[in-house]
Design an enzyme around this catalytic site. Structure first.
Site, PDB file in Angstrom:
ATOM      1  N   ALA A  25       0.819  -1.246   0.053  1.00  0.00           N
ATOM      2  CA  ALA A  25      -0.093   0.112  -0.045  1.00  0.00           C
ATOM      3  C   ALA A  25       0.676   1.099  -0.043  1.00  0.00           C
ATOM      4  CB  ALA A  25      -0.914  -0.301   1.202  1.00  0.00           C
ATOM      5  N   GLU A  45      10.942   2.637   5.227  1.00  0.00           N
ATOM      6  CA  GLU A  45      10.699   1.339   5.211  1.00  0.00           C
ATOM      7  C   GLU A  45      11.735   0.588   6.211  1.00  0.00           C
ATOM      8  OE1 GLU A  45      10.020  -2.741   4.806  1.00  0.00           O
ATOM      9  OE2 GLU A  45       8.747  -1.199   4.213  1.00  0.00           O
ATOM     10  N   ALA A  46      11.112  -0.324   7.059  1.00  0.00           N
ATOM     11  CA  ALA A  46      11.894  -0.928   7.952  1.00  0.00           C
ATOM     12  C   ALA A  46      12.887  -2.031   7.255  1.00  0.00           C
ATOM     13  CB  ALA A  46      10.995  -1.621   9.050  1.00  0.00           C
ATOM     14  N   ASN A 103       4.490 -12.844  -1.382  1.00  0.00           N
ATOM     15  CA  ASN A 103       3.590 -13.602  -1.534  1.00  0.00           C
ATOM     16  C   ASN A 103       3.413 -14.731  -2.641  1.00  0.00           C
ATOM     17  OD1 ASN A 103       2.682 -12.377  -4.048  1.00  0.00           O
ATOM     18  ND2 ASN A 103       1.242 -10.964  -2.911  1.00  0.00           N
ATOM     19  N   HIS A 561      -3.469 -13.450   5.416  1.00  0.00           N
ATOM     20  CA  HIS A 561      -4.055 -12.403   5.066  1.00  0.00           C
ATOM     21  C   HIS A 561      -4.784 -11.720   6.196  1.00  0.00           C
ATOM     22  CE1 HIS A 561      -5.086 -14.857   1.030  1.00  0.00           C
ATOM     23  NE2 HIS A 561      -3.921 -14.239   1.081  1.00  0.00           N
ATOM     24  N   ALA A 594      -4.265  -2.796   4.640  1.00  0.00           N
ATOM     25  CA  ALA A 594      -5.163  -3.752   5.009  1.00  0.00           C
ATOM     26  C   ALA A 594      -5.698  -3.618   6.387  1.00  0.00           C
ATOM     27  CB  ALA A 594      -4.731  -5.232   4.671  1.00  0.00           C
TER      28      ALA A 594
END
Length: 627
Positions: A25, A45-46, A103, A561, A594
């Site tokens: 996202a 971003e980690a 994924n 998910h 999400a």
């Protein structure tokens, strides 16, 4: 070549927008906002920048990612009482691109009824018709070849070219060239059971077996994901976009002086070397850390349940006990069946020489199994051993296993909201054309150990025979879990409790779905793939309901998910964000991942995550113009 991650010394300290999380996202929103040269965007971003890493790009090397700290957060649940206190592993993408880099590349789409349900829960403007344009905006589906149409049965209305003509996005979706007799037998067996797909699943209505495309670029045979699609070299070169990797956001900074509501003004970061500093946001901080870590960062920042925050010594900015609650996930069970001689199975790659040969073929020609996905799907309504449940049987199931009476205290809005959700899901699932269950066929064994160290153990062949595996997935769980901070340190993973089968209906639906698998494997032509008297793992039968329930208890896992931990709902009904994804009680803070889903969606959720982020980017642009 991929641009190097921006270093601290070259980063300006104030941006219009700060995006926390460079995953599925986050990169969508950052990329779309950077189309306006008048605004500046920082992505934090980690994980690492692995966009040139062959393990990420090569579809067939996926199993090597899980459990590896370079790629995977490798979450583990709390012990689950309904699953014999087993701890469930869950992968999460720890790199640019997030879980779209980790994924299985299987592509499925949300249903019309389930998106309309979002609006019915009090989210004005959220309907399938208003959402559908964003499903077309993120992707581009490449037409299947004639062989794919025939072998994988991508015909009879399953692929509508007019949908592809409406698609304009950077994520490449393709049908491979490696489909074989297993794909054919799968589709034909479901058709023989009265579940033949006759519509394009991209259009919001789908029941039956279908060959889903994969998020693989057909030109390069590489994974197509958020980092490759939304962060191309050209986009990285935009002077108004900065990407910072290997950096943790420890909390959001708020201005509470003289304001009607606290205002998010920036974030505090911790770099790889352990140093900390603040970075300012002129307009918004945008949370995109995912369903487990977005609520974690909100709580660390003082937004959450007051009692929990005070326990950890965190100053309360907004007392909202809904943060980290309402979490949903797709529970699933896999059963592996030994195949007959000559039936294709990826288990042959347990032989190192065959694996190295396939890798060499891919590196030299981009051909062969390493550049493909042959997973295939089916959607079924609520089913049992005999097939689709009748209206009477569905009613009986819910009457017996769901709370049926209205809440006794109508002033208790949380109880009333939960009851309304139950009724909405029940109404959705009683429709004969609503997919309550998803089935996925894997061309390999997928064997669940009692206490796996990581999800990767599912993907490594351990049995000497060759198998295919059938996965049964519950699309719409009734159970609700949670995810909360374990400490005031962002480096400590949050406590994830999916609370599987807390609602008895989930166990009952999944058990009946497994009983249907017993029918499927005895149905031709799929039955012809399996060795007569061959091995199955687990060696348990779902012929009777109690046997099926026990399989669930011993072998259920996560379908990876997690959603809904910062749900888009009216605040009084359990919401964390409003219908434009703005966090209640503060200004300048939005959530776009999400975690905002009010209800879990059917099938694999990457399409819905991309589309929600695309819509969020439009919200942000509109709000800026209206400011």
């Amino acid at each position: 070549m991929t641009a190097a991650p921006t270093t601290e010394s070259s980063s300006p300290e104030t941006f219009d927008y700060i995006v926390v999380g460079g995953g599925t996202a986050g990169l969508v929103v950052a990329s779309r906002l950077s189309e306006d040269p008048e605004v500046t965007i920082l992505v934090i971003e980690a994980g690492q920048d692995n966009t040139n890493d062959p393990l990420v790009l090569t579809p067939g090397l996926l199993p090597a990612l899980f459990g590896n700290d370079k790629y995977d957060w490798d979450f583990h649940s709390t012990p689950q009482p309904t699953l014999h206190n087993r701890t469930i592993p869950r992968g999460g993408g720890k790199m640019l691109g997030g879980s779209s880099a980790l994924n299985l590349m299987l592509v499925a789409w949300p249903g019309r009824g389930s998106i309309d349900a979002w609006g019915a829960l009090g989210n004005n403007g959220w309907t399938y018709d208003s959402f559908e344009p964003y499903l077309r905006k993120f992707a581009r589906t490449h037409e299947p070849a004639d062989a794919a149409r025939e072998v994988a049965r991508v015909k009879d209305g399953q692929y509508d070219p007019s949908v592809s003509e409406a698609e304009s996005g950077p994520i490449q979706l393709s049908f491979g060239s490696g489909y074989n007799t297993t794909n054919t037998a799968w589709a034909d067996a479901f058709a023989n059971l009265g579940l033949k797909m006759s519509s394009d699943p991209r259009k919001g209505t789908a029941v039956g077996a279908f060959q889903s495309p994969a998020s693989i670029d057909p030109a390069t045979k590489t994974r197509s994901y958020a980092a490759s699609g939304y962060l191309t070299p050209e986009i990285r070169d935009r002077s108004n976009l900065v990407v910072m990797t290997e950096t943790l956001v420890s909390r959001i900074i708020f201005d509470t002086s003289g304001q009607a509501e606290p205002v998010a003004t920036g974030v505090k970061i911790r770099t790889k070397d352990g140093s900390e500093r603040a970075i300012n946001a002129r307009t918004e901080v945008i949370m995109a850390a995912g369903a487990l870590q977005t609520p974690q960062i909100l709580e660390l920042s003082g937004i959450g349940d007051k009692s929990l925050l005070e326990k950890h010594g965190i100053s309360v900015i907004v007392d909202n006990p809904n943060v980290g609650e309402h979490l949903q996930d797709h529970p699933s069970v896999l059963i592996s069946f030994e195949v007959a001689d000559g039936v294709p199975s990826a288990d042959i790659f347990r032989d190192p020489s065959l694996l190295q040969g396939a890798i060499a073929q891919y590196q030299e020609t981009r051909e062969g199994p390493m550049g493909q996905s042959v997973l295939t799907c089916a959607y079924a309504p609520l089913v049992d051993r005999e097939g689709s449940l009748s209206a009477e049987a569905r009613k009986t199931l819910f009457d017996e296993h769901l709370p049926a009476s209205a809440p006794t205290n109508q002033s208790n809005t949380a109880v009333a909201a939960r009851h309304a959700e139950h009724e909405l899901l029940r109404s959705l699932l009683t429709k004969p054309d609503e997919p309550g269950v998803q089935y996925i066929l894997y061309p390999t064994q997928a064997i669940i150990a009692p206490h796996p160290k990581s999800l990767g153990e599912l993907m490594i062949p351990r049995e000497p025979e060759n198998f295919v595996s059938v996965q049964c997935v519950l699309n719409y769980p009734f159970s609700r879990g949670s995810c909360h901070i374990a400490s005031p340190d962002v480096a400590d993973k949050p406590v994830w409790d999916p609370n599987y089968n807390a609602e008895a209906a989930d166990l009952e639906i999944l058990a009946r779905g497994l009983r249907f698998v017993e029918t499927l494997v005895r149905t031709q032509p799929f039955a012809g793939l399996l060795r007569e008297g061959g091995k199955r793992v687990p060696d348990m039968r779902a012929d009777d309901l109690e046997g099926a329930r026990e399989i669930v208890r011993q072998y259920q896992v996560s379908e990876q998910h997690p959603t809904s931990s910062c749900a888009m709902l009216p605040r009084e009904l359990g919401g964390v964000v409003d219908s434009r994804l703005r966090v209640y009680g503060v200004r300048g803070l939005r959530v776009v991942d999400a975690s905002v889903f009010p209800l879990e969606q059917l099938g694999n959720i990457q399409t819905t995550v991309y589309a929600v982020a695309e819509r969020a980017a439009d919200f942000i642009k509109q709000d800026r113009k209206g400011a």
